[in-house]
Enzyme design. Structure first.
Site, mmCIF file in Angstrom:
data_model
loop_
_atom_site.group_PDB
_atom_site.id
_atom_site.type_symbol
_atom_site.label_atom_id
_atom_site.label_comp_id
_atom_site.label_asym_id
_atom_site.label_seq_id
_atom_site.Cartn_x
_atom_site.Cartn_y
_atom_site.Cartn_z
ATOM 1 N N CYS A 64 -13.860 -1.307 24.164
ATOM 2 C CA CYS A 64 -13.236 0.115 24.425
ATOM 3 C C CYS A 64 -14.408 1.181 24.488
ATOM 4 C CB CYS A 64 -12.005 0.276 23.598
ATOM 5 S SG CYS A 64 -12.527 0.927 22.013
ATOM 6 N N CYS A 92 -15.374 1.532 20.502
ATOM 7 C CA CYS A 92 -16.113 0.338 19.886
ATOM 8 C C CYS A 92 -17.646 0.713 20.430
ATOM 9 C CB CYS A 92 -15.467 -1.002 20.293
ATOM 10 S SG CYS A 92 -14.189 -1.278 19.346
ATOM 11 N N HIS A 126 0.858 -4.138 5.860
ATOM 12 C CA HIS A 126 -0.501 -4.414 6.859
ATOM 13 C C HIS A 126 -1.561 -4.604 5.869
ATOM 14 C CE1 HIS A 126 -0.148 -0.306 4.607
ATOM 15 N NE2 HIS A 126 -1.423 -0.553 4.712
ATOM 16 N N GLU A 127 -1.248 -5.203 4.614
ATOM 17 C CA GLU A 127 -2.524 -5.861 3.781
ATOM 18 C C GLU A 127 -2.355 -7.148 3.458
ATOM 19 O OE1 GLU A 127 -3.966 -2.980 0.591
ATOM 20 O OE2 GLU A 127 -2.925 -4.187 -0.511
ATOM 21 N N ARG A 137 -2.070 -2.514 -7.674
ATOM 22 C CA ARG A 137 -1.662 -3.304 -6.445
ATOM 23 C C ARG A 137 -0.538 -4.298 -6.933
ATOM 24 N NH1 ARG A 137 -2.601 0.419 -3.009
ATOM 25 N NH2 ARG A 137 -3.552 -0.359 -0.879
ATOM 26 N N CYS A 159 -12.056 -4.293 19.437
ATOM 27 C CA CYS A 159 -11.845 -5.187 20.755
ATOM 28 C C CYS A 159 -13.511 -5.495 21.090
ATOM 29 C CB CYS A 159 -11.117 -4.366 21.747
ATOM 30 S SG CYS A 159 -12.122 -2.996 22.473
ATOM 31 N N ARG A 202 -4.001 0.969 20.699
ATOM 32 C CA ARG A 202 -3.496 2.025 19.397
ATOM 33 C C ARG A 202 -2.107 2.598 19.965
ATOM 34 N NH1 ARG A 202 -1.138 4.460 16.378
ATOM 35 N NH2 ARG A 202 -1.725 5.904 14.811
ATOM 36 N N CYS A 231 -6.567 -3.764 3.510
ATOM 37 C CA CYS A 231 -6.570 -2.165 3.600
ATOM 38 C C CYS A 231 -7.110 -1.616 2.300
ATOM 39 C CB CYS A 231 -5.172 -1.754 3.433
ATOM 40 S SG CYS A 231 -4.894 0.150 3.601
ATOM 41 N N CYS A 256 0.931 -1.084 0.028
ATOM 42 C CA CYS A 256 0.065 -0.170 -0.041
ATOM 43 C C CYS A 256 0.959 1.232 0.055
ATOM 44 C CB CYS A 256 -0.781 -0.105 1.349
ATOM 45 S SG CYS A 256 -1.811 1.392 1.650
ATOM 46 N N HIS A 257 0.335 2.256 -0.368
ATOM 47 C CA HIS A 257 1.340 3.432 -0.588
ATOM 48 C C HIS A 257 1.522 4.156 0.907
ATOM 49 C CE1 HIS A 257 2.009 7.002 -3.307
ATOM 50 N NE2 HIS A 257 2.579 7.588 -1.982
ATOM 51 N N THR A 258 0.896 3.704 1.935
ATOM 52 C CA THR A 258 1.219 3.890 3.441
ATOM 53 C C THR A 258 2.409 3.319 3.725
ATOM 54 O OG1 THR A 258 -1.162 4.399 3.614
ATOM 55 C CG2 THR A 258 0.406 4.233 5.550
ATOM 56 N N CYS A 317 -10.979 1.753 17.296
ATOM 57 C CA CYS A 317 -10.706 1.022 18.386
ATOM 58 C C CYS A 317 -9.489 1.448 18.966
ATOM 59 C CB CYS A 317 -10.752 -0.435 18.055
ATOM 60 S SG CYS A 317 -10.209 -1.383 19.683
HETATM 61 P P1 NAD Z 1 -1.404 4.893 -5.106
HETATM 62 O O1 NAD Z 1 -0.105 5.291 -5.373
HETATM 63 O O2 NAD Z 1 -1.869 3.483 -5.596
HETATM 64 O O3 NAD Z 1 -2.403 5.957 -5.817
HETATM 65 C C1 NAD Z 1 -2.085 7.416 -5.808
HETATM 66 C C2 NAD Z 1 -2.778 7.981 -7.106
HETATM 67 O O4 NAD Z 1 -2.772 9.473 -6.828
HETATM 68 C C3 NAD Z 1 -2.089 7.585 -8.513
HETATM 69 O O5 NAD Z 1 -3.015 7.132 -9.372
HETATM 70 C C4 NAD Z 1 -1.378 8.870 -8.915
HETATM 71 O O6 NAD Z 1 -1.279 9.081 -10.065
HETATM 72 C C5 NAD Z 1 -2.409 10.107 -8.282
HETATM 73 N N1 NAD Z 1 -1.926 11.290 -7.996
HETATM 74 C C6 NAD Z 1 -0.558 11.387 -7.575
HETATM 75 N N2 NAD Z 1 -0.508 12.928 -7.624
HETATM 76 C C7 NAD Z 1 -1.731 13.527 -8.162
HETATM 77 C C8 NAD Z 1 -2.188 14.582 -8.242
HETATM 78 N N3 NAD Z 1 -1.448 16.041 -8.100
HETATM 79 N N4 NAD Z 1 -3.752 15.094 -9.129
HETATM 80 C C9 NAD Z 1 -4.215 13.867 -9.211
HETATM 81 N N5 NAD Z 1 -3.974 12.470 -8.777
HETATM 82 C C10 NAD Z 1 -2.719 12.333 -8.300
HETATM 83 O O7 NAD Z 1 -1.804 5.055 -3.667
HETATM 84 P P2 NAD Z 1 -2.905 4.365 -2.713
HETATM 85 O O8 NAD Z 1 -2.483 2.985 -2.276
HETATM 86 O O9 NAD Z 1 -4.213 4.560 -3.639
HETATM 87 O O10 NAD Z 1 -3.014 5.261 -1.444
HETATM 88 C C11 NAD Z 1 -3.482 6.652 -1.728
HETATM 89 C C12 NAD Z 1 -3.468 7.532 -0.462
HETATM 90 O O11 NAD Z 1 -4.394 6.932 0.558
HETATM 91 C C13 NAD Z 1 -2.042 7.618 0.213
HETATM 92 O O12 NAD Z 1 -1.851 8.624 0.774
HETATM 93 C C14 NAD Z 1 -2.176 6.317 1.177
HETATM 94 O O13 NAD Z 1 -1.295 6.616 2.507
HETATM 95 C C15 NAD Z 1 -3.802 6.696 1.714
HETATM 96 N N6 NAD Z 1 -4.468 5.703 2.418
HETATM 97 C C16 NAD Z 1 -5.205 6.019 3.519
HETATM 98 C C17 NAD Z 1 -5.915 5.251 3.987
HETATM 99 C C18 NAD Z 1 -6.686 5.329 5.161
HETATM 100 O O14 NAD Z 1 -7.400 4.554 5.812
HETATM 101 N N7 NAD Z 1 -7.243 6.585 5.556
HETATM 102 C C19 NAD Z 1 -5.798 3.713 3.907
HETATM 103 C C20 NAD Z 1 -4.959 3.376 2.734
HETATM 104 C C21 NAD Z 1 -4.223 4.326 2.282
HETATM 105 N N1 AHE Z 2 1.362 7.224 11.576
HETATM 106 C C1 AHE Z 2 0.735 7.732 10.475
HETATM 107 C C2 AHE Z 2 -0.789 7.564 10.440
HETATM 108 C C3 AHE Z 2 -1.327 7.560 9.118
HETATM 109 C C4 AHE Z 2 -2.737 7.121 9.245
HETATM 110 O O1 AHE Z 2 -3.615 8.010 9.089
HETATM 111 N N2 AHE Z 2 -3.098 5.945 9.082
HETATM 112 C C5 AHE Z 2 -4.482 5.505 8.652
HETATM 113 C C6 AHE Z 2 -4.174 3.955 7.956
HETATM 114 S S1 AHE Z 2 -3.608 4.183 6.350
HETATM 115 C C7 AHE Z 2 -3.542 2.447 5.721
HETATM 116 O O2 AHE Z 2 -2.875 2.537 4.770
HETATM 117 C C8 AHE Z 2 -5.167 5.094 9.798
HETATM 118 O O3 AHE Z 2 -5.864 4.179 10.092
HETATM 119 N N3 AHE Z 2 -5.077 6.253 10.755
HETATM 120 C C9 AHE Z 2 -5.873 6.058 12.061
HETATM 121 C C10 AHE Z 2 -4.637 5.891 13.037
HETATM 122 O O4 AHE Z 2 -5.280 5.562 14.227
HETATM 123 O O5 AHE Z 2 -3.628 5.702 12.654
HETATM 124 C C11 AHE Z 2 0.914 9.279 10.541
HETATM 125 O O6 AHE Z 2 0.880 10.009 9.570
HETATM 126 O O7 AHE Z 2 0.923 9.716 11.789
HETATM 127 ZN ZN ZN Z 3 -2.770 0.747 3.390
#
Ligand code: NAD
Ligand code: AHE
Ligand code: ZN
Length: 376
Positions: free
Chosen positions: A95, A98, A62-63, A371, A92, A110, A169, A40-42, A106
Site C-alpha cells: 500500500c 507501506c 489483540h495481544e 500484564r 502488506c 484498515r 502490543c 491491554c488497557h485498550t 498500513c
Molecule cells: P495500564 O493500565 O497498564 O497503565 C496505565 C498507568 O497509568 C498505570 O500505571 C496508572 O497508575 C497510570 N496512571 C493513571 N492515571 C494517571 C495519572 N493521572 N498520572 C500518572 N499516571 C497515571 O495501561 P497500558 O496497557 O500501559 O496502556 C496505557 C495507554 O496506552 C492506554 O491508553 C492504552 O489504550 C494505550 N495504548 C496505546 C497503544 C498505541 O499503539 N498507541 C498501544 C497499547 C496501548
Molecule cells: N478505535 C480507537 C483507536 C485507538 C487507537 O489509536 N489504537 C491504536 C492501537 S492501541 C493498541 O493497544 C492504533 O494502532 N491506532 C492506529 C489505528 O489505525 O487505529 C479509537 O479511539 O478510535
Molecule cells: Zn494494546
C-alpha cells in the site's frame, strides 16, 4: 468449528465465555490456534464503550501468540505449524503507506478492521446463528481465530507463547516508540507518564538506547519498584507534590523541568489522559523536546496547549504500535527477548484461564497487575 471465546456482548458489561462457531479461512486468510493472549488497557477502553470503533457483540483481544492451523487459498508465506503473532497493524508491503517508508500504519485492510470484519466484509465468528464481530483484526480472546496473512508475523518456534504474546502490543508499542518513533539518542533525558504495561516498556527502551536520566511519573506508588528495575532513575508521584499554598495540586510540569534541569529531551504519555498529554508536552525541553503520545483517549476528548509551547521548539508527535512494521520488526523483537536483550517475564504479573478473564480486567482497574496473560 467450535471455539471457546470471551464475548463482549455490550459495552460496560463483563465478558461472557461461550462456545462460538468459527468458519475456516477464506482466500488470503489463516486459521490460528491462539495459545496465549495479554490483556491491554485498550481492550478495557473498547469494552467501556468510549471507543468510537467499539462494536458489539465482538471478541476482543489483540495481544496474542499462537500456531497456524490452516491456510486459505493464495496464502504463500505461512504453513500449518508456523508460530505467529497477530498484528493489529498489518504490513502488506504494497500500500501507499507501506511503500512510503514514512509510517508503519498500513492501510490495506484498515477500513474493514475498524468495522469488525475480514477484508471481504464478513465475520468468521458466529454465536447461535448470528455474526459476532472481530476486533482490531485479531480477536485473541478466543482459542482459535482467523486473520489475513498480512496481519501475522512469523516468529521462532522456541519462544514461549505466554511471554511473546505481549510483543503483540505492549512490548513493541513501548520499546518501538523509543526506537522507531522518537528515536531517542544515547545520553538523553526521558520523562515517562504512566508506568503500566506500556510505560514500563518505554522505560526499558530508553535504557536500551542509553538514555542517562529516565524519570517516571505515576499516581500509583506501587509502580516505582518495577520501574526502577527496568531503568527508571527518578520517580515522581504527582499526588505527593504540594502547591505553593500547601494545597494538593502541585505544579507537575514545573517540578519536572526543575528536576531535569530544563525538561525532557523526550517525553512520553502512556496513560490516555489529555491533561497528562499537555503536561508531557510542556515538560519537554524548550527548543528541542519531543513529546510522544501513546495513550489512547476517548472520542470527544481533545488536547490543548498554548501555541507558544510549539513556537518555542517543542514537537508533539504520536505513535501507534511503536512505529513498528509488524512482519519485519516483531520477529526481531522476539529474538531480542530470547537473546536476553529485553526483559518481559517480570511484567507478566498474572497468568489466568479464559474463565478468569474478567478478573484480569479487575486487576488492571485496581492497578494490581502490569500484564495479565490468559493461557488457553
Ligand atoms: P495500564 O493500565 O497498564 O497503565 C496505565 C498507568 O497509568 C498505570 O500505571 C496508572 O497508575 C497510570 N496512571 C493513571 N492515571 C494517571 C495519572 N493521572 N498520572 C500518572 N499516571 C497515571 O495501561 P497500558 O496497557 O500501559 O496502556 C496505557 C495507554 O496506552 C492506554 O491508553 C492504552 O489504550 C494505550 N495504548 C496505546 C497503544 C498505541 O499503539 N498507541 C498501544 C497499547 C496501548
Ligand atoms: N478505535 C480507537 C483507536 C485507538 C487507537 O489509536 N489504537 C491504536 C492501537 S492501541 C493498541 O493497544 C492504533 O494502532 N491506532 C492506529 C489505528 O489505525 O487505529 C479509537 O479511539 O478510535
Ligand atoms: Zn494494546
Amino acid at each position: 468449528m467450535d471455539v471457546r471465546a470471551a464475548i463482549a456482548f455490550e459495552a460496560g458489561q463483563p465478558l461472557r465465555i461461550e462456545t462460538v462457531q468459527l468458519d475456516g479461512p477464506r482466500a488470503g486468510e489463516v486459521l490460528v490456534e491462539i495459545k496465549a493472549t495479554g490483556l491491554c488497557h485498550t481492550d478495557k477502553y473498547t469494552l467501556s464503550g468510549a471507543d468510537p470503533e467499539g462494536l458489539f457483540p465482538a471478541i476482543l483481544g489483540h495481544e496474542g501468540a499462537g500456531i497456524v492451523v490452516e491456510v486459505g487459498a493464495g496464502v504463500t508465506g505461512l504453513v500449518p505449524g508456523d508460530h505467529v503473532i497477530p498484528l493489529y497493524t498489518p504490513e502488506c508491503r504494497q500500500c501507499r503507506s507501506c511503500l512510503s517508508r514514512k509510517t508503519n500504519l498500513c492501510t490495506a485492510i484498515r477500513p474493514t478492521q475498524g468495522r469488525g470484519v475480514m477484508p471481504d466484509g464478513s465475520s468468521r465468528f458466529s454465536f447461535q446463528g448470528r455474526p459476532v464481530l472481530h476486533y482490531m483484526g485479531c480477536s485473541t480472546f478466543a482459542n482459535y481465530t482467523v486473520l489475513p496473512e498480512i496481519a501475522l508475523a512469523k516468529v521462532r518456534e522456541d519462544a514461549p507463547f505466554d511471554k511473546i504474546c505481549y510483543i503483540g502490543c505492549g512490548v513493541t508499542t513501548g520499546i518501538g516508540a523509543v526506537l522507531f518513533t522518537a528515536r531517542v539518542e544515547p545520553g538523553s533525558t526521558v520523562i515517562v507518564f504512566g508506568l503500566g504495561g506500556i510505560g514500563l516498556n518505554v522505560i526499558q527502551g530508553a535504557r536500551m538506547v542509553g538514555a542517562t536520566r529516565i524519570v517516571g511519573v505515576d499516581i500509583n506508588p506501587g509502580r516505582e519498584a518495577m520501574a526502577r528495575q527496568f531503568g527508571m532513575t527518578d520517580f515522581v508521584n504527582p499526588k505527593d507534590l504540594k502547591s505553593k499554598d500547601g494545597g494538593p495540586d502541585g505544579d507537575v510540569v514545573g517540578h519536572l523541568i526543575e528536576l531535569t534541569g530544563g525538561g525532557g529531551d523526550y517525553t512520553f504519555e502512556c496513560v490516555g489522559n489529555p491533561t497528562l498529554m499537555r503536561q508531557a508536552l510542556e515538560c519537554a525541553h524548550r527548543g528541542w523536546g519531543v513529546s510522544t503520545i501513546i495513550g489512547v483517549a476517548a472520542a470527544g476528548q481533545e488536547i490543548a496547549t498554548r501555541p507558544f509551547q510549539l513556537v518555542t521548539g517543542r514537537r508533539w508527535i504520536g505513535s501507534a504500535f511503536g512505529g513498528a512494521r509488524g512482519r519485519t520488526d516483531v520477529p526481531k523483537i522476539v529474538d531480542w527477548y530470547m537473546d536476553g536483550r529485553i526483559s518481559i517475564d517480570p511484567l507478566i504479573t498474572h497468568h489466568l484461564k479464559l474463565d478468569e478473564i474478567n478478573e484480569g480486567f479487575e486487576l488492571m482497574e485496581r492497578g494490581e497487575s502490569i500484564r495479565s496473560v490468559v493461557m488457553f
